[in-house]
Design an enzyme around this catalytic site. Structure first.
Site, mmCIF file in Angstrom:
data_model
loop_
_atom_site.group_PDB
_atom_site.id
_atom_site.type_symbol
_atom_site.label_atom_id
_atom_site.label_comp_id
_atom_site.label_asym_id
_atom_site.label_seq_id
_atom_site.Cartn_x
_atom_site.Cartn_y
_atom_site.Cartn_z
ATOM 1 C CD GLU A 34 -2.787 -0.827 -0.246
ATOM 2 O OE1 GLU A 34 -3.225 0.602 -0.529
ATOM 3 O OE2 GLU A 34 -3.285 -1.611 -1.093
ATOM 4 C CE1 TYR A 114 -5.474 4.648 0.077
ATOM 5 C CE2 TYR A 114 -3.271 3.979 0.353
ATOM 6 C CZ TYR A 114 -4.524 3.778 -0.383
ATOM 7 O OH TYR A 114 -4.463 2.644 -1.165
ATOM 8 C CG ASP A 132 -6.818 5.652 -3.787
ATOM 9 O OD1 ASP A 132 -8.043 5.740 -3.869
ATOM 10 O OD2 ASP A 132 -6.008 5.217 -4.247
#
Ligand code: SF4
Length: 346
Positions: A34, A114, A132
């Site tokens: 990620e 995030y 996002d």
């Protein structure tokens, strides 16, 4: 709504299940993938992910990596700030383990909102949305959410967790699957320009498709600020295959990264304090363009001996500086790497 999202998940599984970060997933591999996937295309990450995990197979290996080893493995992914953050997070998590709450994850050095949501949703399969640009675009279109992108859309999207219909979707389809499928859809189908609505599994219930307004979302109100011109001298000091770099402090741009010694030749923003002023001191010619935040940067490399640098720009007498082998650099700023490459030193 559940039916369309179930179709979406089938589409995502059929097409993207083989992505390597979706195999043998652990919280550690989720953290790595990620952070790698932020601001970088899937294609670029595909070329680096397996090698990175081979070198740093677990938190222990990554937490104990040197900056030089980390840069070698990260090279090609760009934006070394993410590698700095990943390293910080790995050190903390190696000592303390992964907390199972988003608010606690967000407090870990190197992990922002995030990444915390992505670990919750994708790593732990708990209700969360990794918000996002892709998720904001898909969900603002799907629900016709007119909240501006720059002013509240993130919160509005996260609030969908409290929307009865959408939480049914999460419960039925699973948080991990939904997040991954929305990411796939935003990347491949619900594109910024010319979304491919006719092949979209969500088109039957997508509000903005029905209204013919897909490209009006997400709504943007902010006028683009004019970029401020910043001319920087980048001092290149070489010695026996090594280059002199200094380390950025916690309160500066590019925190914890290494940079070529730098000075301001001129700037339209008189208040800028990130570098010492060196106006009128040097002749410059070669120009290399970069940018940071609201600044459009012209970089002018200047070759200097270490002694001359410290005499001409005394500011560097009090900075942490070190010569590094050009073949084994630590985590350098993107601009530093770009300047060294343009000069064919790297
Ligand atoms: Fe995006 Fe079009 Fe699908 Fe709606 S129908 S989610 S606008 S691609």
């Amino acid at each position: 709504m559940v039916d369309e999202f179930t179709d979406l998940i089938h589409w995502s599984k059929d097409n993207y299940e083989s992505l390597p970060w979706r195999q043998n997933r652990t919280l550690y591999t989720t953290l790595v993938s990620e952070i790698m996937l932020q601001q970088t295309t899937v294609g670029t990450v595909l070329g680096k992910y397996a090698g990175f995990l081979k070198k740093f197979e677990d938190l222990d290996k990554l937490a104990n990596a040197t900056e030089i080893e980390l840069r070698e493995a990260w090279q090609g992914l760009g934006y070394y700030r993410r590698a700095v953050n990943l390293h910080k997070a790995a050190k903390f998590l190696h000592e303390n383990g992964f907390p199972e709450r988003g608010d606690l994850l967000e407090k870990i050095p190197g992990i922002g909102p995030y990444t915390a949501s992505a670990i919750m949703a994708i790593g732990m399969d708990k209700p969360a949305l990794a918000v996002d640009g892709n998720l904001k675009r898909v969900l603002s279109r799907y629900f016709s959410i007119a909240t501006p992108y720059e002013n509240g859309l993130d919160d509005e999207i996260r609030d969908l967790l409290n929307n009865k219909d959408f939480s049914d979707v999460l419960q039925n389809c699973g948080s991990r699957r939904i997040n991954e499928a929305l990411m796939d859809l935003g990347r491949e189908v619900c594109r910024v320009k010319n979304p491919l609505c006719l092949m979209c599994p969500l088109s039957k219930s997508c509000k903005s498709f029905k209204n013919g307004t897909a490209e009006d979302f997400p709504v943007r109100v902010k006028e683009k600020n004019k970029l401020i011109l910043l001319k920087l001298a980048r001092f290149v000091t070489l010695k026996s295959g090594q280059v002199l770099l200094y380390k950025k402090r916690a309160n500066e741009w590019l925190e914890s990264q290494w940079e070529l010694p730098t000075g301001i030749l001129s700037c339209e923003d008189e208040k800028l304090k990130q570098y010492p002023r060196v106006e009128d001191k040097f002749e410059v010619n070669t120009l290399i363009k970069t940018s940071i935040t609201k600044y459009k940067i012209e970089n002018y490399p200047i070759f200097l001996e270490a002694e001359s640098l410290k005499n001409e720009v005394p500011y560097f007498n009090s900075r942490e500086m070190e010569f590094f082998d050009l073949k084994r650099l630590p985590l350098v700023s993107t601009a530093t790497e770009k300047v060294l490459r343009k000069l064919k030193i790297l």
